[in-house]
Design an enzyme around this catalytic site. Structure first.
Site, PDB file in Angstrom:
ATOM      1  N   ALA A   1      65.438-119.876  59.522  1.00  0.00           N
ATOM      2  CA  ALA A   1      65.652-119.691  58.087  1.00  0.00           C
ATOM      3  C   ALA A   1      67.009-119.050  57.845  1.00  0.00           C
ATOM      4  O   ALA A   1      67.595-118.428  58.732  1.00  0.00           O
ATOM      5  CB  ALA A   1      64.541-118.823  57.480  1.00  0.00           C
ATOM      6  N   ASP A   2      67.483-119.207  56.624  1.00  0.00           N
ATOM      7  CA  ASP A   2      68.705-118.543  56.199  1.00  0.00           C
ATOM      8  C   ASP A   2      68.572-118.236  54.716  1.00  0.00           C
ATOM      9  O   ASP A   2      68.127-119.089  53.940  1.00  0.00           O
ATOM     10  CB  ASP A   2      69.934-119.422  56.441  1.00  0.00           C
ATOM     11  CG  ASP A   2      71.227-118.660  56.234  1.00  0.00           C
ATOM     12  OD1 ASP A   2      71.630-117.923  57.148  1.00  0.00           O
ATOM     13  OD2 ASP A   2      71.831-118.780  55.149  1.00  0.00           O
TER      14      ASP A   2
END
Length: 234
Positions: free
Chosen positions: A89-90
């Site tokens: 994720a970011d």
């Protein structure tokens, strides 16, 4: 490292896979580890080390999607294992269409918090789940609306001195019980923490990953909206 894509799903190849393929979190984020642990999912951590710089002309949503995909694929490629669900994720804070990343130092943290103080803004998180056995790769993003309170300069300085802002987009953590910087207006609380738990669980389940019963999964206490998962953690 990997070509940019705006498709939410791609399939590379199809092969048989074991029924109990492990889940790998391609992130060093303690918040993401905390969220997966609360869900009761067995996983191991294998952080990626890709550059997290935006590309020219990218929107914040495009950026977090691309980076999450690159992280998942980079770790899978480095490990070169025949199976495993790679989760990455970011996250970024978005104010007036502009992405606000992590501060490099106390001065940047101060500038970010001063700019965000009293505003309504978004936190956008891109996430990817990559099934190494089948080559199926699902990338998507989630957004939540957040209200930052009008904290004092003294409160801001105390937070900066604690070091809490240093590894967080926008220089704050919504779950920070001491600073209490912001509240959720709409969307997913865990998304603001760095990983939209319900969306990740749904994607893993659709890919055939063996998961605990949803009723046993805990979501953060800050979740104030209806959630498809189970109990609220303290």
């Amino acid at each position: 490292m990997f070509p940019q894509t705006h498709h939410v799903e791609c399939v590379v190849t199809l092969v048989s896979k074991p029924a109990t393929a492990e889940v790998v979190l391609a992130s060093a984020s303690p918040r993401r580890r905390e969220l997966l642990t609360a869900l009761g999912i067995d996983f191991r951590v294998a952080p990626s080390d890709i550059a997290e710089d935006p590309e020219p002309g990218e929107t914040p949503k495009q950026m977090v999607r691309r980076l999450s995909r690159e992280k998942a694929l980079a770790v899978s490629l480095a490990e070169s294992l025949p199976s495993g669900y790679y989760v990455a994720a970011d996250s970024t804070v978005v104010l007036d269409g502009e992405s606000i990343a992590k501060p490099a130092d106390a001065e940047e943290a101060r500038a970010m918090l001063t700019r965000l103080r009293g505003t309504t803004h978004q936190v956008v998180t891109g996430f990817t789940v990559y099934d190494a056995a089948t080559g199926r790769c699902v990338t998507d993003s989630n957004a939540a609306d957040v209200q930052m309170r009008d904290f004092s300069d003294a409160e801001m300085e105390e937070s900066i001195a604690s070091g809490v802002p240093m590894d967080k987009a926008g220089a704050y953590a919504i779950q920070d019980a001491d600073f209490r910087p912001a509240s959720l207006l709409s969307g997913c609380y865990s998304n603001v923490m760095g990983l939209p738990a319900c969306r990740v669980v749904k994607t893993l389940a659709e890919m055939g990953c063996s998961l605990p019963d949803r009723a046993s999964m805990s979501v953060p206490a800050g979740c104030t909206v209806s959630c498809t998962l189970g109990s609220v953690s303290p």
